[in-house]
Design a protein around this motif. Structure first.
Motif, PDB file in Angstrom:
ATOM      1  N   ALA A 184       0.839  -1.200   0.000  1.00  0.00           N
ATOM      2  CA  ALA A 184       0.000   0.000   0.000  1.00  0.00           C
ATOM      3  C   ALA A 184       0.875   1.252   0.000  1.00  0.00           C
ATOM      4  CB  ALA A 184      -0.927  -0.002   1.217  1.00  0.00           C
ATOM      5  N   TYR A 185       1.913   1.239   0.793  1.00  0.00           N
ATOM      6  CA  TYR A 185       2.836   2.382   0.921  1.00  0.00           C
ATOM      7  C   TYR A 185       3.557   2.629  -0.408  1.00  0.00           C
ATOM      8  CZ  TYR A 185       5.531   5.208   4.393  1.00  0.00           C
ATOM      9  OH  TYR A 185       6.088   6.202   5.165  1.00  0.00           O
ATOM     10  N   ARG A 186       3.960   1.537  -1.048  1.00  0.00           N
ATOM     11  CA  ARG A 186       4.720   1.642  -2.292  1.00  0.00           C
ATOM     12  C   ARG A 186       3.811   2.040  -3.457  1.00  0.00           C
ATOM     13  NH1 ARG A 186       6.572  -3.732  -2.735  1.00  0.00           N
ATOM     14  NH2 ARG A 186       8.173  -3.258  -1.187  1.00  0.00           N
ATOM     15  N   GLN A 187       2.671   1.377  -3.576  1.00  0.00           N
ATOM     16  CA  GLN A 187       1.841   1.559  -4.775  1.00  0.00           C
ATOM     17  C   GLN A 187       0.945   2.788  -4.711  1.00  0.00           C
ATOM     18  OE1 GLN A 187       2.431   0.172  -7.401  1.00  0.00           O
ATOM     19  NE2 GLN A 187       3.567  -1.670  -6.853  1.00  0.00           N
TER      20      GLN A 187
ATOM     21  N   LEU B 168       6.269   5.216  -1.851  1.00  0.00           N
ATOM     22  CA  LEU B 168       7.402   5.094  -0.933  1.00  0.00           C
ATOM     23  C   LEU B 168       7.758   3.623  -0.744  1.00  0.00           C
ATOM     24  CD1 LEU B 168       6.092   7.769   1.558  1.00  0.00           C
ATOM     25  CD2 LEU B 168       8.030   8.014   0.001  1.00  0.00           C
ATOM     26  N   ASP B 169       8.972   3.277  -1.078  1.00  0.00           N
ATOM     27  CA  ASP B 169       9.405   1.887  -1.024  1.00  0.00           C
ATOM     28  C   ASP B 169      10.288   1.674   0.201  1.00  0.00           C
ATOM     29  OD1 ASP B 169      10.225  -0.652  -1.414  1.00  0.00           O
ATOM     30  OD2 ASP B 169      10.867  -0.385  -3.495  1.00  0.00           O
ATOM     31  N   LEU B 170       9.707   1.061   1.214  1.00  0.00           N
ATOM     32  CA  LEU B 170      10.457   0.861   2.458  1.00  0.00           C
ATOM     33  C   LEU B 170      11.646  -0.076   2.260  1.00  0.00           C
ATOM     34  CD1 LEU B 170       7.663   0.707   5.156  1.00  0.00           C
ATOM     35  CD2 LEU B 170       9.587   2.302   5.094  1.00  0.00           C
ATOM     36  N   ALA B 171      11.555  -0.972   1.293  1.00  0.00           N
ATOM     37  CA  ALA B 171      12.686  -1.868   1.043  1.00  0.00           C
ATOM     38  C   ALA B 171      13.889  -1.060   0.566  1.00  0.00           C
ATOM     39  CB  ALA B 171      12.302  -2.931   0.024  1.00  0.00           C
ATOM     40  N   ARG B 172      13.631   0.133   0.015  1.00  0.00           N
ATOM     41  CA  ARG B 172      14.725   1.021  -0.379  1.00  0.00           C
ATOM     42  C   ARG B 172      14.872   2.161   0.622  1.00  0.00           C
ATOM     43  NH1 ARG B 172      12.821   2.533  -6.109  1.00  0.00           N
ATOM     44  NH2 ARG B 172      14.493   4.040  -5.908  1.00  0.00           N
ATOM     45  N   MET B 173      14.324   1.966   1.809  1.00  0.00           N
ATOM     46  CA  MET B 173      14.400   2.934   2.897  1.00  0.00           C
ATOM     47  C   MET B 173      13.774   4.270   2.547  1.00  0.00           C
ATOM     48  SD  MET B 173      17.804   2.319   4.925  1.00  0.00           S
ATOM     49  CE  MET B 173      18.219   0.713   5.489  1.00  0.00           C
TER      50      MET B 173
END
Ligand code: HEC
Ligand code: HEC
Length: 502
Positions: A338-341, A345-350
């Motif tokens: 949800a955050y990314r799409q 914001l991509d948490l895996a890329r901080m």
């Protein structure tokens, strides 16, 4: 459901966990200091845009990448090294987050006039214009218009220096109607050219027509493709028409809702907040309608089983919970998707780190409280808690007692995980509050605009596009401009220089 299916999905989940762990361990290792204690200084990523709100990097996201100042954190790049040298000199290390943030503006100011990469362009110029201050090969792209030619955005007009109306109009016919204009149409459009108001009207009218076309709005149309990354359709588990071998949910309802929220006089924030359930009434012309609650019958099974008052747009549909939450009690992937799409914001890329105090607690005993994991999970876990009451595969309902089902597999503490969480540093009681904060954020408006920009212009916004890109997403938010109506934003987007310059 047979146990065979369950095993199949557990396998998938285990595989996903392994790939996640492998992919992230390298990053996590980079963050741990020699003593084994991870001392992260992610706040700089958020402070940076408060200090340089007009920087190119801040147009797309309020949080800059760590690589602005680091190679691999904590190692600094040339620019980061200059900043570090001037950061609270003489003060004992490590600095507290508060001291660090307090000292950062002065340190950045002190290096503005310097030239970290020695390419002849000051750090400040590079930051504002979107090139990399630490990389001598990266310089700002030249902007083609002289100030005299550039029409002032403040005067309420788009920058049309270099804009070719015929090119823009042709592109609308191609991109939005999906066909080439005929000779007769082109001649008719050319006759409008002597009058700016007339060619603008011509482009606008063409866009309105094309926005209703099956090419744009229909099954497998442009909007459908735009939604693919968010919906992640998988035919093997599709239910409903053309069902797959293991029918679990039907993503067509998700596409309907997506198309509905992105068209007409509807507020695009509904992607995260709408409680409507939308059906396709006709394919040509593509027409949609909200289904009255009483009329669900067979549709409900495939599309939406969460009661109306607990729905949050695209992120509580049966499909979304099925493919993302599956059988996890604390569905971190669901929150991360949800955050990314929807927020870009991509948490895996901080990206988008907003660490919450005293988090993560690690209610499901996954080891996320270890310092090297907490760097991300102090943001991700509180972001996830509001999703914990929504079932994944099978029931797809809102269930306040859902976590009881996981005590055997994930430990006794799993039931202590709260429904309340945090997003962007704001506390929220449940997913409905979460989705309100998300939908009203700059990140949401930027992501919506970014998706359309990429698709219509054909590339990501470049440094030279920054002014026009900011006008679009800020306009999307502004009640007196596009007021969250995507189609209004698109009418402005096709008048940008980025779109209309051959
Ligand atoms: C605006 C520049 C900037 C950005 C962006 C930035 N950092 Fe830093 N970072 C610094 C500086 C300067 C230091 C040195 C701090 C000091 O001297 O105490 C530092 C230090 C660190 C350290 C070492 C901490 C310590 O106390 O030794 C880590 C780890 C770190 N940063 C991680 C990150 C991560 C992860 C991100 C992205 C989420 C990030 N930083 C973004 C400038 C930045
Ligand atoms: C760079 C940020 C980051 C770091 C560091 C990190 N994670 Fe994650 N973690 C994530 C994200 C993002 C997800 C959600 C998966 C996705 O991206 O879809 C996740 C998901 C998970 C999940 C759920 C996996 C699943 O499939 O449901 C577990 C468990 C997990 N992480 C454990 C850890 C552990 C243990 C560590 C430390 C060794 C760690 N993570 C370090 C970002 C991070």
């Amino acid at each position: 459901m047979t146990s065979g299916r369950v095993r199949w999905f557990s396998g998938l989940r285990a595989w996903a966990a392994v790939t996640t762990a492998v992919g992230l361990s390298a990053l996590a290792a980079g963050l741990a200091s020699p003593g084994g204690e991870a001392v992260a200084k992610p706040p700089a990523s958020m402070e940076f845009c408060k200090i340089y709100p007009t920087a190119h990097a801040c147009a797309a996201s309020p949080v800059v990448n760590c690589t602005t100042c680091h190679t691999v954190p904590p190692a600094k790049n040339l620019f980061g090294a200059q900043v570090a040298e001037r950061l609270a000199p003489g003060v004992a290390r490590p600095l507290s987050d508060a001291d660090y943030i307090a000292a950062l503006p002065a340190a950045l100011k002190a290096v503005e006039a310097l030239d970290a990469d020695g390419d002849g362009i000051s750090n400040l110029d590079e930051i504002l214009k979107g090139s990399a201050p630490e990389n001598g090969d990266s310089r700002p792209t030249a902007v083609s218009c002289t100030p005299g030619q550039t029409r002032s955005a403040a005067a309420g007009r788009w920058n049309t220096c270099g804009y070719d109306p015929v090119h823009a109009w042709r592109k609308v016919v191609l991109d939005v109607c999906g066909r080439s204009p005929t000779r007769t149409e082109t001649d008719a459009f050319r006759r409008r050219l002597p009058s700016e108001s007339s060619w603008r009207e011509g482009i606008s009218g063409q866009l309105d027509t094309c926005l209703r076309s099956p090419y744009w709005l229909g099954v497998n149309g442009v909007l459908w493709n735009l939604a693919n990354a968010k919906i992640n359709p998988q035919d093997s588990i599709k239910a409903g028409p053309r069902a797959g071998s293991i029918p679990l949910a039907d993503y067509e309802w998700d596409y309907n809702l997506f198309a509905w929220m992105n068209t007409g006089d509807r507020d695009v924030r509904g992607l995260l907040t709408s409680q409507d359930f939308v059906k396709r009434v006709s394919d040509d012309p593509p027409t949609f309608a909200a289904v009255p609650e009483g009329d669900f019958k067979g549709m409900r099974q495939a599309g939406q089983t969460v009661p109306r008052e607990k729905r949050a747009g695209m992120i509580t549909t049966r499909w979304f919970s099925t493919v993302n939450t599956m059988f996890t009690p604390i569905p971190r992937t669901t929150a991360a998707v949800a955050y990314r799409q929807y927020l870009g914001l991509d948490l895996a890329r901080m990206e988008g780190l907003h660490p919450a105090v005293a988090e993560p607690v690690d209610y499901d005993a996954k080891g996320v409280a270890a310092p090297a994991c907490a760097v991300c999970h102090s943001t991700l876990d509180p972001l996830t808690y509001p999703f914990t009451r929504y079932d994944g595969i099978i029931r797809n309902n809102y269930n306040p007692n859902r976590l009881k089902n996981f005590v055997r597999t994930d430990g006794a503490r799993v039931v202590e995980a709260p429904e309340a969480g945090e997003i962007f540093g704001q506390k929220v009681a449940n997913l409905l509050e979460w989705s309100q904060v998300a939908a009203n954020s700059d990140a949401f408006a930027q992501k919506v605009t970014w998706d359309y920009w990429k698709m219509m212009v054909g590339r990501e916004p470049s440094p030279a596009d920054q002014t026009e890109f900011a006008l679009m997403w800020k306009g999307l938010k502004a009640p007196d401009k596009f007021n969250y109506r995507v189609e209004r934003m698109l009418h402005a987007l096709v008048l940008t220089e980025a779109y209309g310059r051959p």
